[in-house]
Motif scaffolding. Structure first.
Motif, PDB file in Angstrom:
ATOM      1  N   MET A   1      48.862  40.844  43.641  1.00 43.56           N
ATOM      2  CA  MET A   1      47.670  41.351  42.975  1.00 43.56           C
ATOM      3  C   MET A   1      46.765  40.203  42.527  1.00 43.56           C
ATOM      4  O   MET A   1      45.536  40.287  42.619  1.00 43.56           O
TER       5      MET A   1
ATOM      6  N   LYS B   1      42.740  39.324  43.760  1.00 46.55           N
ATOM      7  CA  LYS B   1      41.627  39.021  42.865  1.00 46.55           C
ATOM      8  C   LYS B   1      41.034  37.665  43.180  1.00 46.55           C
ATOM      9  O   LYS B   1      39.808  37.488  43.207  1.00 46.55           O
TER      10      LYS B   1
ATOM     11  N   ASP C   1      40.037  42.478  45.465  1.00 50.63           N
ATOM     12  CA  ASP C   1      40.676  43.446  44.580  1.00 50.63           C
ATOM     13  C   ASP C   1      40.049  44.829  44.652  1.00 50.63           C
ATOM     14  O   ASP C   1      40.752  45.844  44.738  1.00 50.63           O
TER      15      ASP C   1
END
Length: 485
Positions: free
Chosen positions: A265, A269, A274
């Motif tokens: 994750m 980003k 994202d």
């Protein structure tokens, strides 16, 4: 067979820190390349319904998964198509009941069958749309080269070909006699997973490859499939996570898996991806309960892996896509692993498979339309092709059948399994899952009309897919892949 120095991928990457799918050949409206979402699919091995801190886990925290649930939707009535490794993975990638495509059980290293090349996988459908496709983790759909991921739509593969307990250190190795287990790179065996310390490097190595895949393909749409081999036994964690939880080694493993999700994750980003990435997290089946302190939790659901009670089929499911999937939502609509393919294919502008599948499209529900009920029925098949229960809405009719039970047996400890039985005679029973998710109270005497309705549903299933217990052949099953002579 190449045997270079074990795991050239260093687990120094751990020092980075905790960061942050329809039946028939229908078509979907084309999605412009610039709008095609990336897809990341986590598939965890033997993860129990209660193994995340957001679903009640005790003794450790899973902050990255909790954040994913808070920033997306948690689906609480999500079922694996069958409660066993190979069958469950087949359903995920093909959108079919495993027995429809001839797959059952968990294939071992000597198996000469695998996923039939005539079956279309989610990776193949997305690849047609220009997606880069990668799998890092456990495959378990056939270990012969003809069945490996590169022959089923994936561009890259790194991981183990089957469960990592199928190795010379299996507790029952005197009878199992498993050969050495090797990691696979592409189509070729590389490093041997020889010791538990090697298994402890798997999570970090898979994570490192997943992060690198994102960086490499950040400018084009990609499908990243991360089927972690853990927390399937034997449990192992890297030195950075061993001893970190109050739940022992199992908790340490879950903390490291949560870290892995956080690393992926965080990289999404960092690469500015994202908001254009659909991330799905789910399990392949329930926990292997007789391993005791090395097994997960069903959060009170009955039985576990290898059974068709809810503890075997119901698994965690989290979905996150900022601005598309509502944040902080909990949905109890019935869904399954088979529904991933038609839904993801539609979202990505890909066509549906040419052959009939069993998955349903839940795009509208995923995007927030809670008036939608994409699926209202499910067939609980197990073993080779045994129909053990059927469900419609909240009603579940269990048929008399022999099966595994863990109940009444002492639990194992420290990686050794406790006893269980595979041939317990379960009686016919009707359960109202809305009031009795633990399947303890048989109410068939109070609801004979419901029993009759579900019996008709079972007759439909048997005509379609067969039922070995009743010696019935299904009209619409397809052959498993066979190794060429």
């Amino acid at each position: 067979m190449k045997q270079p120095r074990l795991f050239s991928i260093l687990i120094a990457c751990l020092m980075v820190g905790v960061g942050w799918l329809v039946t028939g050949a229908q078509t979907s409206a084309p999605v412009p390349a610039a709008q095609k979402p990336n897809v990341v699919l986590f598939f965890m091995d033997d993860l129990g319904y209660g193994d995340l801190s957001c679903t009640g886990a005790m003794g450790y925290l899973t902050p990255n998964l909790d954040r994913m649930a808070a920033e997306g939707t948690r689906f609480t009535n999500f079922l694996a198509a069958q409660p066993v490794c190979t069958a469950s993975r087949a359903s995920l990638l093909t959108g079919c009941y495993p027995n429809r495509i001839g797959i059952a059980g968990a294939y071992g290293p000597s198996s000469t069958v695998g996923l039939n090349p005539d079956e279309e996988t989610l990776a193949e459908l997305l690849k047609e749309q220009g997606y880069a496709t990668g799998i890092f983790g456990k495959w378990h759909l056939g270990s012969k080269q003809a069945f490996l991921p590169l022959q089923h739509g994936f561009d890259e593969y790194f991981g183990v070909p089957y469960s990592h307990d199928m190795w010379p250190h299996h507790p029952d190795q005197a009878h199992a006699k498993y050969p050495p287990l090797y990691l696979i790179e592409g189509n070729q065996p590389t490093n041997e997973v020889k010791y538990l310390t090697d298994a402890g490097e798997l999570t970090a190595a898979i994570t490192d490859r997943a992060v690198s895949f994102i960086r490499q393909h950040r400018k084009a749409p990609f499908f990243l499939y991360i089927p972690h081999p853990l927390p399937h036994v034997p449990l192992a964690a890297s030195p950075q996570f061993r001893g970190k939880s109050r739940r022992g080694l199992f908790g340490d493993v879950l903390m490291e898996l949560d870290w892995s999700v956080g690393q992926v994750m965080q990289e999404l980003k960092a690469q500015g991806l994202d908001k254009n990435t659909l991330v799905l997290f789910m399990g392949d089946n329930g926990p292997w309960l007789n391993y005791g302190d090395h097994a997960g939790s069903t959060a009170g659901l009955r039985e576990g892996k290898g059974t068709t009670y809810e503890g075997g089929n119901r698994v965690p499911c989290l979905v996150r896509w900022p601005g598309v999937v509502p944040a902080g939502r909990v949905s109890n609509k019935l869904l399954t692993t088979m529904d991933v393919l038609p839904t993801v294919a539609k979202l990505c502008g890909a066509r549906q498979p040419k052959r009939p599948i069993d998955g349903v499209d839940w795009t509208a529900l995923l995007k927030g339309d809670d008036t939608q009920t994409p699926r209202d029925r499910f067939y609980y098949y197990y073993r080779k092709n045994n129909l053990e229960a059927v469900r419609k809405g909240d009603w579940k009719l269990v048929f008399a059948h022999p099966g595994r039970t863990y109940e009444g047996f002492p639990l194992g400890r420290n990686g050794q399994p406790g006893p269980s039985t595979e041939n317990f005679n379960f009686p016919t029973a009707l359960y109202d899952l809305a009031h009795d998710p633990g399947e303890r109270y048989d109410v068939q005497a109070q609801h004979p009309d419901i029993v009759q309705s579900l019996q008709k549903l079972a007759d439909e299933a048997r005509a379609d897919l067969g039922d070995e217990l009743q010696q019935r052949q299904g009209a619409n099953t397809r052959p498993v892949g066979q190794q060429a002579p």
